[in-house]
Write an enzyme that holds these catalytic residues in place. Sequence first.
Site, PDB file in Angstrom:
ATOM      1  N   GLU A 286      51.507  69.386  71.644  1.00  0.00           N
ATOM      2  CA  GLU A 286      52.282  69.622  70.416  1.00  0.00           C
ATOM      3  C   GLU A 286      52.081  71.028  69.871  1.00  0.00           C
ATOM      4  O   GLU A 286      51.723  71.207  68.703  1.00  0.00           O
ATOM      5  CB  GLU A 286      51.855  68.611  69.336  1.00  0.00           C
ATOM      6  N   GLY A 288      52.809  74.513  68.127  1.00  0.00           N
ATOM      7  CA  GLY A 288      53.812  75.037  67.192  1.00  0.00           C
ATOM      8  C   GLY A 288      53.646  76.534  67.100  1.00  0.00           C
ATOM      9  O   GLY A 288      54.415  77.323  67.656  1.00  0.00           O
ATOM     10  N   CYS A 358      55.597  86.100  39.570  1.00  0.00           N
ATOM     11  CA  CYS A 358      54.686  86.327  38.445  1.00  0.00           C
ATOM     12  C   CYS A 358      53.370  85.592  38.604  1.00  0.00           C
ATOM     13  O   CYS A 358      53.073  84.644  37.870  1.00  0.00           O
ATOM     14  CB  CYS A 358      55.385  85.920  37.155  1.00  0.00           C
ATOM     15  N   TYR A 387      55.267  78.872  60.381  1.00  0.00           N
ATOM     16  CA  TYR A 387      54.840  78.541  59.026  1.00  0.00           C
ATOM     17  C   TYR A 387      55.232  79.637  58.031  1.00  0.00           C
ATOM     18  O   TYR A 387      54.543  79.879  57.043  1.00  0.00           O
ATOM     19  CB  TYR A 387      53.321  78.260  58.993  1.00  0.00           C
TER      20      TYR A 387
HETATM   21  N1  LLP Z   1      50.471  68.352  65.764  1.00  0.00           N
HETATM   22  C1  LLP Z   1      50.053  67.931  64.558  1.00  0.00           C
HETATM   23  C2  LLP Z   1      49.773  66.512  64.368  1.00  0.00           C
HETATM   24  C3  LLP Z   1      49.879  68.857  63.511  1.00  0.00           C
HETATM   25  O1  LLP Z   1      49.451  68.437  62.325  1.00  0.00           O
HETATM   26  C4  LLP Z   1      50.154  70.239  63.727  1.00  0.00           C
HETATM   27  C5  LLP Z   1      49.996  71.221  62.657  1.00  0.00           C
HETATM   28  C6  LLP Z   1      50.599  70.620  65.008  1.00  0.00           C
HETATM   29  C7  LLP Z   1      50.742  69.665  66.001  1.00  0.00           C
HETATM   30  C8  LLP Z   1      50.934  72.042  65.357  1.00  0.00           C
HETATM   31  O2  LLP Z   1      49.832  72.863  65.270  1.00  0.00           O
HETATM   32  P1  LLP Z   1      49.922  74.390  65.759  1.00  0.00           P
HETATM   33  O3  LLP Z   1      50.078  74.380  67.257  1.00  0.00           O
HETATM   34  O4  LLP Z   1      51.066  75.015  65.085  1.00  0.00           O
HETATM   35  O5  LLP Z   1      48.622  74.964  65.334  1.00  0.00           O
HETATM   36  N2  LLP Z   1      50.658  75.923  57.480  1.00  0.00           N
HETATM   37  C9  LLP Z   1      49.477  76.281  58.233  1.00  0.00           C
HETATM   38  C10 LLP Z   1      49.360  75.479  59.517  1.00  0.00           C
HETATM   39  C11 LLP Z   1      49.363  73.996  59.288  1.00  0.00           C
HETATM   40  C12 LLP Z   1      49.292  73.189  60.554  1.00  0.00           C
HETATM   41  C13 LLP Z   1      49.548  71.747  60.310  1.00  0.00           C
HETATM   42  N3  LLP Z   1      49.598  70.923  61.478  1.00  0.00           N
HETATM   43  C14 LLP Z   1      49.505  77.785  58.519  1.00  0.00           C
HETATM   44  O6  LLP Z   1      50.413  78.476  58.048  1.00  0.00           O
HETATM   45  O7  LLP Z   1      48.602  78.300  59.158  1.00  0.00           O
END
Ligand code: LLP
Length: 430
Positions: A286, A288, A358, A387
Amino acid sequence: MPKKVDTASARPFTYRDRLLHCDEADLTNLAAQHGTPLYVYSAQQITQRFQLFEQAFASRPHTICYAVKANSSLAILRLLAKQGAGFDIVSGGELERVRKAHKPALTKVVFSGVGKQLWEIDAALEANILLFNVESEAELDLLAARAEALGNVARFAFRVNPDVFAETHPYISTGLSEHKFGIDIKVARAIYRRAAKSKWLDPAGVSVHIGSQIRKVDPFAAALTRVTSLIADLRKDGHNIRYVDAGGGLGIDYGAGTFDPAKQVEKYAAALTKGLADEPAHLLLEPGRFIVAQAGALLTRVLYVKKNGSKTFVITDAAMNDLIRPALYHAHHEIIPIKQPTKSRRPDLQVDVVGPVCESGDFFARDRALPAVKPNDLVILLDAGAYGMSQTSNYNTRPRPAEVLVEGRSTKLIRRRETMRDLLAPELLD
Ligand code: LLP
């Protein structure tokens, strides 16, 4: 053998004739055409990153379920779907996005999240998604009830909490028992046994996700070792486990240094392979951030430069509502000017780059050495493809930015800038 992916560099943003480009597209032109703040993405880099994953896991059966939350723009989902991606979703809204972007991909969807609602479960059952990643016994009961009501058997994996520490920001670390995610791996066996009694539930897999922006790969191996041993026990108990979902979380380098994405994916794949040992189950991933972060950037114009006491503030037309990562996680994003500074230029200035919202929390960088900029100059915040847009808001009644996808020589507006009318439309007076 799949064709070796040309990874070029970690970022698709480079100077040509002293002007910054995204692949072939001149960012000065894009700003003139679409205004700022503007998100710009390289389709080529998104594809390359996806293919790096494909290549690294080519030796075992796998599906890459891109985490929609990282960047949920329809055009990007469609681009990935056409590459063969599945999707990791966390809401009924994200399910609708997948349906709209590429309907056939619905059968390659995994549904994660601790708070799935009845309507969301129903929609996912009706769409015949691949797998529910269930996070509590109460959720499993609801899933069984809805599966029976709709007459669709629900394939599920329990998301187990392996109690593994992954070094990252506390807000995005999820694999410790003190976190709200998953179920304790120690009690999982008993819960699978109970679940198997319902003919509407198919215990098809086990899933794990330990956090995000994880740079060291050892925690992934440790988590999967625990999951693999659980799967062996589950098989002994007679469950037909076909999927192992390793979650997302692979980090990137937000810094100015060199970063080799291909090597990073290889290290990650080696760690997962070590953790999985001989486990034959179909691997679900998964990712992202790793797929989209460095493909995208936020283009913004300098409004004012002002001094307060000893500090210099560069005020841009983008703000925390457009990119909240610095404010929320103290995240670092490289900021560079669109016009390449000349060698003879004055030395860098120590500045705070801030937005018009602000709040003192509305900053992109503090005490950062930047080449001198003046009002009307364009600068860009790098590595904002993940993100960034997906965490925007209308705080301060600011319309969300537009988004452009660069595809070689052509550029495509994939989301128009919001208008005041869009913003006020849902509100009711009298
Ligand atoms: N799978 C699950 C169950 C997740 O909760 C997440 C991310 C991913 C996959 C994807 O993770 P990645 O490969 O993108 O690290 N807003 C934060 C990141 C929050 C991630 C939440 N879950 C930021 O801007 O760093």
